[in-house]
Design an enzyme around this catalytic site. Structure first.
Site, PDB file in Angstrom:
ATOM      1  N   TRP A  30     138.156  18.532   5.455  1.00 21.09           N
ATOM      2  CA  TRP A  30     138.095  19.167   4.129  1.00 21.09           C
ATOM      3  C   TRP A  30     139.509  19.153   3.561  1.00 21.09           C
ATOM      4  O   TRP A  30     140.409  19.798   4.095  1.00 21.09           O
ATOM      5  CB  TRP A  30     137.583  20.600   4.213  1.00 21.09           C
ATOM      6  CG  TRP A  30     137.465  21.248   2.842  1.00 21.09           C
ATOM      7  CD1 TRP A  30     138.491  21.528   1.973  1.00 21.09           C
ATOM      8  CD2 TRP A  30     136.264  21.655   2.175  1.00 21.09           C
ATOM      9  NE1 TRP A  30     138.014  22.099   0.815  1.00 21.09           N
ATOM     10  CE2 TRP A  30     136.644  22.186   0.910  1.00 21.09           C
ATOM     11  CE3 TRP A  30     134.912  21.639   2.519  1.00 21.09           C
ATOM     12  CZ2 TRP A  30     135.722  22.692   0.002  1.00 21.09           C
ATOM     13  CZ3 TRP A  30     134.002  22.147   1.608  1.00 21.09           C
ATOM     14  CH2 TRP A  30     134.411  22.668   0.369  1.00 21.09           C
ATOM     15  N   GLU A  44     144.237  17.420   9.149  1.00 16.98           N
ATOM     16  CA  GLU A  44     144.658  18.779   9.497  1.00 16.98           C
ATOM     17  C   GLU A  44     144.952  18.811  11.000  1.00 16.98           C
ATOM     18  O   GLU A  44     144.176  18.264  11.785  1.00 16.98           O
ATOM     19  CB  GLU A  44     143.544  19.780   9.221  1.00 16.98           C
ATOM     20  CG  GLU A  44     143.077  19.884   7.794  1.00 16.98           C
ATOM     21  CD  GLU A  44     141.808  20.705   7.698  1.00 16.98           C
ATOM     22  OE1 GLU A  44     141.907  21.935   7.522  1.00 16.98           O
ATOM     23  OE2 GLU A  44     140.714  20.117   7.828  1.00 16.98           O
ATOM     24  N   ASP A  61     147.906  17.908   6.406  1.00 20.82           N
ATOM     25  CA  ASP A  61     147.475  18.996   5.534  1.00 20.82           C
ATOM     26  C   ASP A  61     147.533  20.293   6.341  1.00 20.82           C
ATOM     27  O   ASP A  61     146.674  20.575   7.154  1.00 20.82           O
ATOM     28  CB  ASP A  61     146.046  18.694   5.068  1.00 20.82           C
ATOM     29  CG  ASP A  61     145.437  19.795   4.211  1.00 20.82           C
ATOM     30  OD1 ASP A  61     146.088  20.842   4.030  1.00 20.82           O
ATOM     31  OD2 ASP A  61     144.293  19.607   3.750  1.00 20.82           O
ATOM     32  N   GLN A  78     146.027  25.623   6.166  1.00 21.95           N
ATOM     33  CA  GLN A  78     145.626  26.795   6.937  1.00 21.95           C
ATOM     34  C   GLN A  78     146.448  26.996   8.200  1.00 21.95           C
ATOM     35  O   GLN A  78     146.450  28.084   8.777  1.00 21.95           O
ATOM     36  CB  GLN A  78     144.137  26.706   7.268  1.00 21.95           C
ATOM     37  CG  GLN A  78     143.272  26.680   6.025  1.00 21.95           C
ATOM     38  CD  GLN A  78     141.799  26.792   6.304  1.00 21.95           C
ATOM     39  OE1 GLN A  78     141.373  27.479   7.221  1.00 21.95           O
ATOM     40  NE2 GLN A  78     140.984  26.122   5.504  1.00 21.95           N
ATOM     41  N   LYS A 131     147.374  27.513   0.717  1.00 23.80           N
ATOM     42  CA  LYS A 131     146.885  28.828   1.092  1.00 23.80           C
ATOM     43  C   LYS A 131     147.943  29.808   1.606  1.00 23.80           C
ATOM     44  O   LYS A 131     148.273  30.791   0.966  1.00 23.80           O
ATOM     45  CB  LYS A 131     145.790  28.666   2.133  1.00 23.80           C
ATOM     46  CG  LYS A 131     144.557  27.934   1.622  1.00 23.80           C
ATOM     47  CD  LYS A 131     143.538  27.797   2.723  1.00 23.80           C
ATOM     48  CE  LYS A 131     142.297  27.050   2.281  1.00 23.80           C
ATOM     49  NZ  LYS A 131     141.479  27.789   1.309  1.00 23.80           N
ATOM     50  N   ARG A 153     135.047  31.015  11.747  1.00 21.26           N
ATOM     51  CA  ARG A 153     136.481  30.793  11.541  1.00 21.26           C
ATOM     52  C   ARG A 153     137.143  32.162  11.446  1.00 21.26           C
ATOM     53  O   ARG A 153     136.913  32.907  10.492  1.00 21.26           O
ATOM     54  CB  ARG A 153     136.720  29.985  10.268  1.00 21.26           C
ATOM     55  CG  ARG A 153     136.080  28.607  10.291  1.00 21.26           C
ATOM     56  CD  ARG A 153     136.535  27.783   9.098  1.00 21.26           C
ATOM     57  NE  ARG A 153     136.138  28.367   7.835  1.00 21.26           N
ATOM     58  CZ  ARG A 153     136.705  28.079   6.661  1.00 21.26           C
ATOM     59  NH1 ARG A 153     137.720  27.232   6.620  1.00 21.26           N
ATOM     60  NH2 ARG A 153     136.274  28.633   5.552  1.00 21.26           N
TER      61      ARG A 153
END
Length: 433
Positions: free
Chosen positions: A138, A210, A243, A246, A272, A406
């Protein structure tokens, strides 16, 4: 009667809002503070997702409130061709804390926007246009970022960007390749890139990944994988984009998750966590790549590029994380939380796996621990019961996997709040199985 049942509120919501995925909780959130949000009845709800996985300092941190108030009053937004001190200072601070060589920064708003810019840079620098990512990725909802997103949202929107490829995720809990009974991610990676080479037209530009796939089910790339992935990219003249929307800014117990592997990407994106819940993202790269982009007339003008207010917030976030030792706190609090989740795993057979790093943890719900059969209905019931008991949890459902919670509380979460969350989760499971 609950104030959350305000008929006028829900009539307006149902009539005027565009639904953008999933369903809305049938409650009205009135305020948030620390690790809690409060509904219209004043009921505290422990936030185990940091809002949208973003509010790493909790809600309403007084120093962030002060920075926002000051800049709303004095300097909030500028023409994109103007610079302010917060923008330059944040860029310098990011260069100081980032992995070596990532000394150039562009400040934007969302993670999708940052990834869009990163992919645009990679295509300009390499001259290629093919992008590879993971099959459970994502990276955002803008055009190129959405084309590199495979976990959700592929159907119904026409063809993605030409040259979009995906490879399998090295899932240690559900390995596709094994050797002597253990996951064999190296063989999987070799096989994946052999297929990429067969499909490519010779125009590979970038791999975007990620370090821990979040919406993909909290899948942590095994130690050594990133280094091997970067080598695959270098052999093909591709750039590696990481990325860290998070995983960045301390959540995994390091300032950047890629530091565990000693791997510096060609481009790193943050979002974020950098804004601690406010809209701020960053694209970081080397001086060499920035110079090549500039020579080739790189263009990424947006309305809010280099805005001073969010930049000032990001600067304060980095200051607080470093000053208050929140990177180490993520290690300690994450270990406490993981211990609590594993204790629940001993009690409940429906918990198939507990995984992740620091304060970014995943818990996979299955119907049977031996067969690892997915149990989507059970995961949904647990999620709903958690909310009823005062715990906000997020579960992702993906084909071939159990529902994966999560779990990402703020880095400021207390031990008592961690224990409370684990206790509520245990109650919710016991009342749902």
């Amino acid at each position: 009667m609950s104030k959350n049942a305000d008929a006028n509120f829900w009539a307006k919501a149902d009539k005027h809002l565009i639904r953008y995925g999933g369903t809305f909780e049938r409650m009205i959130v009135e305020r948030a503070e620390g690790s809690f949000v409060y509904d219209a009845d004043g009921r505290p709800i422990l936030d185990f997702t940091s809002g949208q996985m973003s509010a790493i300092l909790g809600h309403g941190h007084p120093e962030i409130v002060e920075v926002v108030s000051h800049h709303v009053r004095n300097l909030d937004h500028l023409f994109s061709g103007m610079l302010s001190r917060p923008v330059v200072e944040l860029a310098a601070e990011l260069a100081r804390v980032a992995p070596g060589g990532l000394e150039r920064t562009m400040l934007l708003t969302t993670g999708g926007e940052a990834n869009e810019a990163a992919l645009r840079m990679a295509k300009l620098v390499t001259g290629g246009w093919e992008v590879v990512s993971f099959a459970q990725s994502w990276h955002g909802m803008t055009a190129a970022a959405a084309s590199a997103t495979y976990s959700h949202g592929r159907k119904g929107y026409g063809p993605p960007t030409v040259g979009s490829f995906a490879i399998p995720v090295p899932n240690a809990y559900r390995p596709a390749f094994e050797k002597n009974g253990a996951p064999d991610w190296r063989a999987e990676l070799d096989y994946a890139f052999a297929l990429i080479d067969q499909q490519s037209t010779g125009n590979l530009a970038a791999f975007i990944a990620e370090p821990i796939l979040s919406s993909g089910g909290i899948i942590e790339l095994p130690t050594g994988y990133l280094a091997a992935l970067k080598q695959k990219c270098e052999e093909r003249g591709m750039l590696l984009i990481l990325d860290e929307a998070q995983t960045g800014v301390g959540r995994t117990g390091l300032m950047f998750a890629c530091e565990r592997d000693g791997v510096t990407p060609d481009i790193l994106t943050l979002s974020k966590t950098l804004g601690a819940g406010l809209p701020l993202s960053a694209v970081m790269t080397t001086a060499e790549i920035e110079a090549r982009c500039h020579e080739r007339k790189f263009l990424f003008y947006t309305t809010h590029v280099s805005d001073p207010l969010p930049a000032a917030v990001g600067l304060k976030v980095l200051e607080i994380v470093e000053r208050d030792g929140l990177v180490n706190r993520a290690v300690e609090a994450g270990a406490r939380l993981a211990d609590g989740l594993r204790a629940l795993q001993q009690r409940f057979d429906c918990i198939g796996d507990v995984r992740g790093r620091g304060l970014l943890l995943g818990m996979e719900i299955v119907a049977d621990r031996q067969t690892k059969t997915p149990a989507p209905e059970l995961g949904g019931r647990i999620t709903s019961r958690c909310m009823e008991l005062g715990l906000s949890m997020n579960i992702v459902q993906l084909p071939g996997m159990g529902g994966v919670f999560r779990i990402a509380p703020p880095l400021t979460v207390s031990d008592a709040e961690i224990d409370m969350g684990v206790e509520i989760l245990g109650q919710a499971i016991a009342q749902s199985v």
